[in-house]
Design a protein around this motif. Structure first.
Motif, PDB file in Angstrom:
ATOM      1  N   ILE A  72       0.816  -1.213   0.000  1.00 52.33           N
ATOM      2  CA  ILE A  72       0.000   0.000   0.000  1.00 52.33           C
ATOM      3  C   ILE A  72       0.850   1.265   0.000  1.00 52.33           C
ATOM      4  CG2 ILE A  72      -1.628   1.351   1.369  1.00 52.33           C
ATOM      5  CD1 ILE A  72      -3.042  -1.198   2.093  1.00 52.33           C
ATOM      6  N   ILE A  73       1.781   1.389   0.927  1.00 52.98           N
ATOM      7  CA  ILE A  73       2.560   2.630   1.010  1.00 52.98           C
ATOM      8  C   ILE A  73       3.402   2.853  -0.245  1.00 52.98           C
ATOM      9  CG2 ILE A  73       4.398   3.811   2.264  1.00 52.98           C
ATOM     10  CD1 ILE A  73       3.260   2.696   4.841  1.00 52.98           C
ATOM     11  N   PRO A  74       4.199   1.862  -0.699  1.00 56.73           N
ATOM     12  CA  PRO A  74       4.930   2.096  -1.962  1.00 56.73           C
ATOM     13  C   PRO A  74       3.998   2.316  -3.144  1.00 56.73           C
ATOM     14  CG  PRO A  74       5.834   0.209  -0.783  1.00 56.73           C
ATOM     15  CD  PRO A  74       4.551   0.563  -0.103  1.00 56.73           C
ATOM     16  N   GLY A  75       2.924   1.524  -3.225  1.00 63.90           N
ATOM     17  CA  GLY A  75       1.989   1.682  -4.332  1.00 63.90           C
ATOM     18  C   GLY A  75       1.330   3.049  -4.329  1.00 63.90           C
ATOM     19  N   TYR A  76       0.980   3.545  -3.158  1.00 58.71           N
ATOM     20  CA  TYR A  76       0.350   4.864  -3.036  1.00 58.71           C
ATOM     21  C   TYR A  76       1.278   5.954  -3.559  1.00 58.71           C
ATOM     22  CZ  TYR A  76      -2.406   8.603  -0.831  1.00 58.71           C
ATOM     23  OH  TYR A  76      -3.177   9.716  -0.605  1.00 58.71           O
ATOM     24  N   LEU A  77       2.532   5.921  -3.129  1.00 55.94           N
ATOM     25  CA  LEU A  77       3.480   6.958  -3.536  1.00 55.94           C
ATOM     26  C   LEU A  77       3.780   6.883  -5.034  1.00 55.94           C
ATOM     27  CD1 LEU A  77       5.964   6.823  -0.515  1.00 55.94           C
ATOM     28  CD2 LEU A  77       4.195   8.539  -0.969  1.00 55.94           C
ATOM     29  N   ILE A  78       3.922   5.669  -5.552  1.00 54.26           N
ATOM     30  CA  ILE A  78       4.236   5.528  -6.977  1.00 54.26           C
ATOM     31  C   ILE A  78       3.069   5.984  -7.838  1.00 54.26           C
ATOM     32  CG2 ILE A  78       4.734   3.867  -8.811  1.00 54.26           C
ATOM     33  CD1 ILE A  78       6.287   2.227  -6.740  1.00 54.26           C
ATOM     34  N   VAL A  79       1.861   5.571  -7.480  1.00 56.65           N
ATOM     35  CA  VAL A  79       0.711   5.943  -8.300  1.00 56.65           C
ATOM     36  C   VAL A  79       0.429   7.438  -8.185  1.00 56.65           C
ATOM     37  CG1 VAL A  79      -1.200   5.612  -6.652  1.00 56.65           C
ATOM     38  CG2 VAL A  79      -1.524   5.045  -9.057  1.00 56.65           C
ATOM     39  N   ASP A  80       0.730   8.033  -7.049  1.00 52.28           N
ATOM     40  CA  ASP A  80       0.583   9.485  -6.909  1.00 52.28           C
ATOM     41  C   ASP A  80       1.571  10.211  -7.818  1.00 52.28           C
ATOM     42  OD1 ASP A  80      -0.162  12.009  -5.920  1.00 52.28           O
ATOM     43  OD2 ASP A  80       1.382  11.921  -4.365  1.00 52.28           O
ATOM     44  N   PHE A  81       2.815   9.756  -7.827  1.00 48.87           N
ATOM     45  CA  PHE A  81       3.814  10.377  -8.703  1.00 48.87           C
ATOM     46  C   PHE A  81       3.412  10.220 -10.168  1.00 48.87           C
ATOM     47  CE2 PHE A  81       7.545   9.962 -11.432  1.00 48.87           C
ATOM     48  CZ  PHE A  81       8.162  11.187 -11.214  1.00 48.87           C
ATOM     49  N   CYS A  82       2.964   9.023 -10.532  1.00 51.12           N
ATOM     50  CA  CYS A  82       2.554   8.797 -11.920  1.00 51.12           C
ATOM     51  C   CYS A  82       1.389   9.701 -12.305  1.00 51.12           C
ATOM     52  CB  CYS A  82       2.170   7.334 -12.120  1.00 51.12           C
ATOM     53  SG  CYS A  82       3.567   6.184 -12.095  1.00 51.12           S
ATOM     54  N   ALA A  83       0.432   9.867 -11.394  1.00 51.65           N
ATOM     55  CA  ALA A  83      -0.726  10.705 -11.698  1.00 51.65           C
ATOM     56  C   ALA A  83      -0.309  12.147 -11.961  1.00 51.65           C
ATOM     57  CB  ALA A  83      -1.727  10.649 -10.547  1.00 51.65           C
ATOM     58  N   VAL A  84       0.645  12.652 -11.188  1.00 50.55           N
ATOM     59  CA  VAL A  84       1.104  14.030 -11.373  1.00 50.55           C
ATOM     60  C   VAL A  84       1.947  14.150 -12.635  1.00 50.55           C
ATOM     61  CG1 VAL A  84       2.428  15.919 -10.356  1.00 50.55           C
ATOM     62  CG2 VAL A  84       1.042  14.440  -8.888  1.00 50.55           C
ATOM     63  N   HIS A  85       2.891  13.248 -12.792  1.00 49.07           N
ATOM     64  CA  HIS A  85       3.844  13.349 -13.899  1.00 49.07           C
ATOM     65  C   HIS A  85       3.189  13.060 -15.250  1.00 49.07           C
ATOM     66  CE1 HIS A  85       7.797  13.175 -15.822  1.00 49.07           C
ATOM     67  NE2 HIS A  85       7.349  12.110 -16.477  1.00 49.07           N
TER      68      HIS A  85
ATOM     69  N   LEU B 178      -6.983  10.309 -16.342  1.00 48.43           N
ATOM     70  CA  LEU B 178      -7.568  11.483 -15.688  1.00 48.43           C
ATOM     71  C   LEU B 178      -8.200  11.131 -14.345  1.00 48.43           C
ATOM     72  CD1 LEU B 178      -9.243  13.224 -18.757  1.00 48.43           C
ATOM     73  CD2 LEU B 178      -7.095  13.816 -17.626  1.00 48.43           C
ATOM     74  N   PHE B 179      -8.349   9.846 -14.083  1.00 47.43           N
ATOM     75  CA  PHE B 179      -8.875   9.416 -12.788  1.00 47.43           C
ATOM     76  C   PHE B 179      -7.908   9.809 -11.678  1.00 47.43           C
ATOM     77  CE2 PHE B 179      -8.856   6.024  -9.513  1.00 47.43           C
ATOM     78  CZ  PHE B 179     -10.109   6.264  -8.971  1.00 47.43           C
ATOM     79  N   GLU B 180      -8.455  10.320 -10.580  1.00 51.89           N
ATOM     80  CA  GLU B 180      -7.643  10.678  -9.414  1.00 51.89           C
ATOM     81  C   GLU B 180      -7.477   9.438  -8.540  1.00 51.89           C
ATOM     82  OE1 GLU B 180      -6.081  13.304  -9.055  1.00 51.89           O
ATOM     83  OE2 GLU B 180      -7.133  15.013  -9.912  1.00 51.89           O
ATOM     84  N   PRO B 181      -6.290   8.842  -8.496  1.00 51.33           N
ATOM     85  CA  PRO B 181      -6.140   7.557  -7.805  1.00 51.33           C
ATOM     86  C   PRO B 181      -5.970   7.657  -6.295  1.00 51.33           C
ATOM     87  CG  PRO B 181      -4.069   8.180  -8.820  1.00 51.33           C
ATOM     88  CD  PRO B 181      -5.057   9.242  -9.191  1.00 51.33           C
ATOM     89  N   VAL B 182      -5.581   8.831  -5.779  1.00 54.21           N
ATOM     90  CA  VAL B 182      -5.335   8.958  -4.339  1.00 54.21           C
ATOM     91  C   VAL B 182      -6.075  10.177  -3.810  1.00 54.21           C
ATOM     92  CG1 VAL B 182      -3.096   7.806  -4.445  1.00 54.21           C
ATOM     93  CG2 VAL B 182      -3.213  10.288  -4.719  1.00 54.21           C
ATOM     94  N   PRO B 183      -6.552  10.120  -2.572  1.00 50.44           N
ATOM     95  CA  PRO B 183      -7.267  11.278  -2.014  1.00 50.44           C
ATOM     96  C   PRO B 183      -6.350  12.448  -1.669  1.00 50.44           C
ATOM     97  CG  PRO B 183      -7.100   9.529  -0.384  1.00 50.44           C
ATOM     98  CD  PRO B 183      -6.575   8.959  -1.658  1.00 50.44           C
ATOM     99  N   VAL B 184      -5.149  12.144  -1.187  1.00 47.74           N
ATOM    100  CA  VAL B 184      -4.194  13.182  -0.791  1.00 47.74           C
ATOM    101  C   VAL B 184      -2.926  13.005  -1.617  1.00 47.74           C
ATOM    102  CG1 VAL B 184      -2.804  14.135   1.080  1.00 47.74           C
ATOM    103  CG2 VAL B 184      -5.115  13.292   1.548  1.00 47.74           C
ATOM    104  N   SER B 185      -2.564  14.039  -2.354  1.00 45.52           N
ATOM    105  CA  SER B 185      -1.391  13.968  -3.222  1.00 45.52           C
ATOM    106  C   SER B 185      -0.155  14.454  -2.476  1.00 45.52           C
ATOM    107  CB  SER B 185      -1.610  14.806  -4.484  1.00 45.52           C
ATOM    108  OG  SER B 185      -0.444  14.810  -5.277  1.00 45.52           O
ATOM    109  N   VAL B 186       0.716  13.527  -2.153  1.00 46.31           N
ATOM    110  CA  VAL B 186       1.949  13.871  -1.444  1.00 46.31           C
ATOM    111  C   VAL B 186       2.861  14.702  -2.335  1.00 46.31           C
ATOM    112  CG1 VAL B 186       4.013  12.925  -0.342  1.00 46.31           C
ATOM    113  CG2 VAL B 186       1.795  11.796  -0.029  1.00 46.31           C
ATOM    114  N   PHE B 187       2.953  14.365  -3.604  1.00 44.70           N
ATOM    115  CA  PHE B 187       3.882  15.062  -4.494  1.00 44.70           C
ATOM    116  C   PHE B 187       3.395  16.469  -4.828  1.00 44.70           C
ATOM    117  CE2 PHE B 187       5.301  10.728  -5.002  1.00 44.70           C
ATOM    118  CZ  PHE B 187       6.681  10.878  -5.073  1.00 44.70           C
ATOM    119  N   ARG B 188       2.095  16.673  -4.917  1.00 45.67           N
ATOM    120  CA  ARG B 188       1.614  18.049  -5.093  1.00 45.67           C
ATOM    121  C   ARG B 188       1.862  18.867  -3.832  1.00 45.67           C
ATOM    122  NH1 ARG B 188      -2.204  15.182  -8.297  1.00 45.67           N
ATOM    123  NH2 ARG B 188      -2.376  16.043 -10.412  1.00 45.67           N
TER     124      ARG B 188
END
Length: 615
Positions: free
Chosen positions: A329-342, A569-579
């Motif tokens: 969960i934690i690695p997947g969350y961070l990776i998918v958040d980065f991918c969503a932004v990038h 365009l789907f938002e995969p995480v509720p809180v974006s760490v990278f933003r």
């Protein structure tokens, strides 16, 4: 990367455009919202109700499955053709669910005969011989159910704690597991009674070395006994006081409606058939624990807990929770958040490869400076990274919800135990050792494998193809990839954008099947002698290069369409760490991503069945 390189926010613009387009399609009747519960009835309601009705001795009921199948197929095609969603993931998922509903209903109603052939590992109160002393029953203590809230991981409760000695905690599910090794389960396991008898001669009783090793590793407290006679005496005593036992539960035709409904619900929702004799072969085995001298060992005795393909399962709820949280969960969350932004800073992931010609959206400077080869490789890499991390996140959250989120564990009971929730994917070593066949048949998630394999297994049972023959392997490969292409084509068709090309994903999966067959043929028939003489690291490097090269050359057919569908365009995480850290377009630095349009909406139709929660 310089900040000015990613200061254009086209993603937010097209989210608004596509949502407005969906609302227009709903108002004009072109599309219908994905309503719950209406569009789940052919998956969660009708086939389950049908399987709840006993039909082994009622031929007319069994023949009625064709009517059930006809309705579910027609209804699911309606979902594929006419249903979408304001949520970009749900829009793709509508077609995916419709297609899977067709595949799965065929698997349960045509390709297999669940009421004749399927059985699952279940728990019941242990049957005792008639005339047993009532004093023994009075000595039984422990929870009245193996799912007591005070000890929810204990599946077998023993009676007199003094009789158990140091083994009192050895009857639960949460035990020291056997060190993994060996292969996974065989598909369509017959499921015997697994009763193990010791070798007995006049005046002497002996346990085999293998059985003794299994017993000591499963129940370490038995190591204190000096000889087999003491062990067997203790096992007999424990067996007499054992309150619950595991058994193979076939279709309970004579049981209550609730019991039959529970059985049917379980098989209809077990895509990988965990806990059933139909468990897919890449998973650890699902079988009954051995019974020694009247005492049934705990589930940890069903070994190995890691299959040859690298799928693992946990018996401890604590270990299961920590593994899913920190490894998935934690690695997947961070990776998918980065991918969503990038990725959404690249118009390719918003509009597809035609972004410049059709929408007039140029590449940002940091991408325009790349060569076509580098740009293509980068897009393919981030596409698969985004897919893998998103799937890992979804499956990990889902498994934790099944195991811990009330009231799910209280409803599912034994089915919510981690024993039924093995890992989402296999070991990447499968790719290194087997190449593209290992990628698709071992490492990649096998969620749909049972449904995909069911038609070829039916052909095998009917005698149309010989098991293990080249024709059988070819048919199995072809049918699996055709069905996978059908699922992704349906998902593409049900999305909001009109410029998706639903016929391209099937091409990708067809090429995947061709590539797997080609690599197998080259490795065995053409270069087999040379390859066998090469060092292991060279063979693995060759497999990796072939997989990466083939996926890069063919992935455009799938990932181009992901962009056209607006899937990213789907938002995969509720809180974006990278933003929150300042990465991404300056126009959209919102840390909280789930706004009003993300959440389900209530739709009221002309009839009550057309009303529901739009997801």
């Amino acid at each position: 990367m310089a900040q000015q390189d990613i200061n254009t926010d086209i993603a937010s613009t097209y989210r608004e455009i596509y949502r407005a387009k969906f609302q227009e399609d709903v108002q004009t009747g072109v599309k219908k919202p994905f309503l719950v519960p209406l569009y789940l009835i052919t998956y969660w309601v009708i086939p389950i109700i049908y399987l709840t009705i006993p039909h082994k001795n009622r031929p007319w009921v069994y023949r009625a499955r064709w009517l059930v199948l006809a309705f579910t197929v027609a209804f699911n095609f309606h979902i594929i053709l006419h249903v979408s969603s304001h949520n970009f993931a749900s829009a793709y998922g509508a077609g995916l669910i419709g297609a899977w509903g067709i595949v799965w209903n065929f698997a349960l109603l045509v390709w297999t005969k669940p009421q004749w052939e399927a059985k699952r590992v279940e728990i019941r109160r242990k049957k005792r011989p008639q005339g047993a002393q009532s004093t023994q029953d009075n000595r039984l203590r422990g929870p009245s159910s193996p799912f007591s809230s005070q000890n929810d991981h204990t599946a077998q409760s023993n009676g007199n704690s003094n009789a158990q000695g140091g083994s009192r905690n050895a009857t639960g599910l949460e035990l020291n597991g056997y060190k993994p090794s060996g292969n996974g389960s065989a598909h369509n396991r017959k499921g015997g009674n697994n009763t193990v008898n010791s070798r007995t001669t006049p005046g002497h009783t002996e346990l085999s070395e293998e059985l003794r090793k299994l017993l000591f590793e499963t129940v370490p407290s038995f190591r204190k006994y000096q000889n087999d006679d003491e062990i067997l005496a203790e096992l007999k005593k424990l067996g007499e006081n054992q309150e619950f036992e595991y058994y193979w539960q076939e279709y309970p035709a004579d049981a209550s409606l609730w019991t039959r409904l529970d059985w049917a619900f379980d098989i209809a929702n077990s895509f990988r058939m965990t806990g059933w004799n139909w468990a897919i072969p890449c998973l650890p085995p699902y079988d009954l624990p051995p019974t020694i001298n009247g005492y049934q060992l705990p589930l940890s005795a069903v070994v190995p807990h890691r299959s040859k393909q690298g799928y693992t399962r946990r018996l401890s709820r604590k270990s299961f929770f920590l593994t899913r949280l920190f490894r998935d969960i934690i690695p997947g969350y961070l990776i998918v958040d980065f991918c969503a932004v990038h990725m959404t800073a690249d118009p390719y992931f918003v509009l597809g490869p035609e972004h410049h010609h059709h929408a007039g959206v140029p590449l940002p400077p940091h991408l325009a400076s790349l060569s076509p080869v580098a740009l293509s490789a980068q897009r393919a890499f981030f596409s698969f990274l985004g897919v893998i991390s998103a799937l890992q996140l979804v499956f990990a959250f889902g498994s934790l919800a099944l195991a811990f989120l009330p009231p799910i564990p209280q409803i599912l009971r034994f089915r919510s135990h981690p024993w039924h929730l093995p890992s989402f994917s296999g070991s990447f070593v499968e790719v290194l050792d087997r190449g593209l066949p290992g990628f698709w048949g071992g490492w990649w998630h096998q969620t749909f494998r049972f449904g995909f394999a069911a038609p070829s297994r039916w052909l095998e049972r009917q005698g149309y193809v010989r098991s293990g023959s080249p024709a059988h392997r070819l048919v199995a490969f072809a049918l699996a990839f055709v069905q996978s292409g059908f699922l992704h084509a349906s998902g593409s068709y049900s999305t909001v954008p009109r410029h998706s090309k639903w016929w391209l994903p099937p091409l990708f999966f067809a090429l995947a099947g061709i590539g797997s067959s080609l690599q197998t043929w080259l490795a065995r028939r053409v270069f087999g002698g040379l390859i066998r003489r090469l060092p292991r690291w060279v063979r693995r490097l060759g497999n990796l290069v072939f997989v990466l090269g083939w996926m890069w050359l063919t992935s455009w057919a799938l990932i181009d369409d992901f962009g056209r569908c607006g899937l990213w365009l789907f938002e995969p995480v509720p809180v974006s760490v990278f933003r929150w850290l300042g990465y991404g377009p300056t126009q959209d630095r919102r840390v909280w991503r789930y706004e009003r349009d993300f959440w389900p909406k209530w739709y009221s139709g002309k009839h009550w069945w057309n009303s529901g929660l739009g997801v």
